[in-house]
Design a protein around this motif. Structure first.
Motif, PDB file in Angstrom:
ATOM      1  N   ARG A   1     -14.219  -7.034  -1.786  1.00 38.90           N
ATOM      2  CA  ARG A   1     -13.636  -5.806  -2.307  1.00 38.90           C
ATOM      3  C   ARG A   1     -13.203  -4.907  -1.162  1.00 38.90           C
ATOM      4  O   ARG A   1     -13.897  -4.777  -0.151  1.00 38.90           O
ATOM      5  N   GLU A   2     -12.073  -4.316  -1.334  1.00 36.30           N
ATOM      6  CA  GLU A   2     -11.574  -3.355  -0.358  1.00 36.30           C
ATOM      7  C   GLU A   2     -12.135  -1.988  -0.709  1.00 36.30           C
ATOM      8  O   GLU A   2     -12.181  -1.603  -1.880  1.00 36.30           O
ATOM      9  N   THR A   3     -12.574  -1.273   0.300  1.00 39.52           N
ATOM     10  CA  THR A   3     -13.134   0.061   0.057  1.00 39.52           C
ATOM     11  C   THR A   3     -12.172   1.164   0.448  1.00 39.52           C
ATOM     12  O   THR A   3     -12.415   2.313   0.130  1.00 39.52           O
ATOM     13  N   ARG A   4     -11.089   0.788   1.137  1.00 41.61           N
ATOM     14  CA  ARG A   4     -10.103   1.786   1.534  1.00 41.61           C
ATOM     15  C   ARG A   4      -8.803   1.559   0.779  1.00 41.61           C
ATOM     16  O   ARG A   4      -8.546   0.443   0.330  1.00 41.61           O
ATOM     17  N   PRO A   5      -7.989   2.563   0.669  1.00 40.42           N
ATOM     18  CA  PRO A   5      -6.684   2.358   0.049  1.00 40.42           C
ATOM     19  C   PRO A   5      -5.864   1.323   0.805  1.00 40.42           C
ATOM     20  O   PRO A   5      -5.966   1.198   2.025  1.00 40.42           O
ATOM     21  N   ARG A   6      -5.048   0.588   0.089  1.00 40.85           N
ATOM     22  CA  ARG A   6      -4.283  -0.508   0.658  1.00 40.85           C
ATOM     23  C   ARG A   6      -3.374  -0.080   1.805  1.00 40.85           C
ATOM     24  O   ARG A   6      -3.217  -0.795   2.781  1.00 40.85           O
ATOM     25  N   ASP A   7      -2.772   1.080   1.722  1.00 41.30           N
ATOM     26  CA  ASP A   7      -1.841   1.503   2.770  1.00 41.30           C
ATOM     27  C   ASP A   7      -2.529   1.887   4.065  1.00 41.30           C
ATOM     28  O   ASP A   7      -1.894   2.013   5.111  1.00 41.30           O
ATOM     29  N   THR A   8      -3.871   2.010   4.064  1.00 44.13           N
ATOM     30  CA  THR A   8      -4.584   2.332   5.295  1.00 44.13           C
ATOM     31  C   THR A   8      -5.222   1.110   5.953  1.00 44.13           C
ATOM     32  O   THR A   8      -5.819   1.227   7.012  1.00 44.13           O
ATOM     33  N   LEU A   9      -5.078  -0.047   5.325  1.00 43.63           N
ATOM     34  CA  LEU A   9      -5.670  -1.260   5.899  1.00 43.63           C
ATOM     35  C   LEU A   9      -4.883  -1.715   7.117  1.00 43.63           C
ATOM     36  O   LEU A   9      -3.660  -1.568   7.171  1.00 43.63           O
TER      37      LEU A   9
END
Length: 180
Positions: free
Chosen positions: A170-178
C-alpha cells in the motif's frame, strides 16, 4: 494475441532446445514432455483461444520433428495439442471462483492427461500402437500430470502475485509525490 505469440514462440524454442521440451527417458515413450506447459499456462491465464493457438504450435513442432509414424499423422500431432488448451481452461474455469490454487493444479493435471489420453487413444485407434502399450505408459503419464499440476500452480500463483492479485504494497503518500 501478444501472449499467444510469446507462448507459441516459447513452445517452438522448447521443442528445439535439447532436454527442455522433450526430456529423454528410458521408458517405452522415449521421452517425457514439458511442451504442454505453455499451452496450459496460456489457457489458464488468457483463455481457451490463447491456449488452443499455443496448442496448435505444439502440434506443429511435434509434426515437423516427428521421428515416428505416430506423430507424422496430422490428426495425432495437432488435435490432442489443440484440445489441451480447451480442456485445461474448462478445468480452471470450473473451480477458479472457489479456489484458484486448486483450479490451477486441476488445469495442469487435466491438460497433461488430455495430451496423453488423446495421443495414445488416437494412436491405438489408428493402429500405430499396440493396446498393451497403455500399461507401460501409465506411470509416466501420472508423473507428468502431477508435475504439470505443481508447475502450473506455481506459475499462476507467481503471475497473480506480480499482477497484484495476491500481494500489494500500500502506498501511504499521494501518487504525485512518489519518486517513481
Amino acid at each position: 494475441m501478444a501472449t499467444a505469440g510469446v507462448l507459441a514462440g516459447l513452445t517452438i524454442l522448447m521443442a528445439y532446445i535439447p532436454f527442455v521440451g522433450y526430456i529423454p527417458l528410458p521408458t517405452p515413450a522415449g521421452a517425457a514432455t514439458t511442451e504442454h506447459l505453455p499451452v496450459i499456462v496460456g489457457s489458464v491465464l488468457e483463455g481457451p483461444l490463447v491456449g488452443m493457438i499455443t496448442g496448435f504450435f505444439f502440434g506443429l513442432t511435434s509434426f515437423l520433428r516427428a521421428g515416428s509414424p505416430l506423430f507424422k499423422d496430422p490428426l495425432i500431432a495437432f488435435l490432442p495439442r489443440i484440445l489441451i488448451g480447451l480442456t485445461s481452461w474448462l478445468a480452471f474455469a470450473a473451480l477458479q471462483r472457489t479456489n484458484r490454487t486448486a483450479a490451477s493444479a486441476l488445469a495442469g493435471a487435466i491438460g497433461s492427461a488430455t495430451n496423453t489420453v488423446f495421443v495414445l487413444g488416437l494412436g491405438f485407434l489408428r493402429g500405430y500402437l499396440p493396446w498393451g502399450f497403455i500399461v507401460l505408459i501409465i506411470p509416466q503419464a501420472v508423473v507428468e500430470a502431477i508435475a504439470a499440476a505443481i508447475v502450473i500452480t506455481l506459475i499462476v500463483r507467481s503471475y497473480e502475485a506480480v499482477r497484484g492479485r495476491l500481494a500489494r504494497a500500500r502506498e501511504t503518500r499521494p501518487r504525485d509525490t512518489l519518486p517513481y
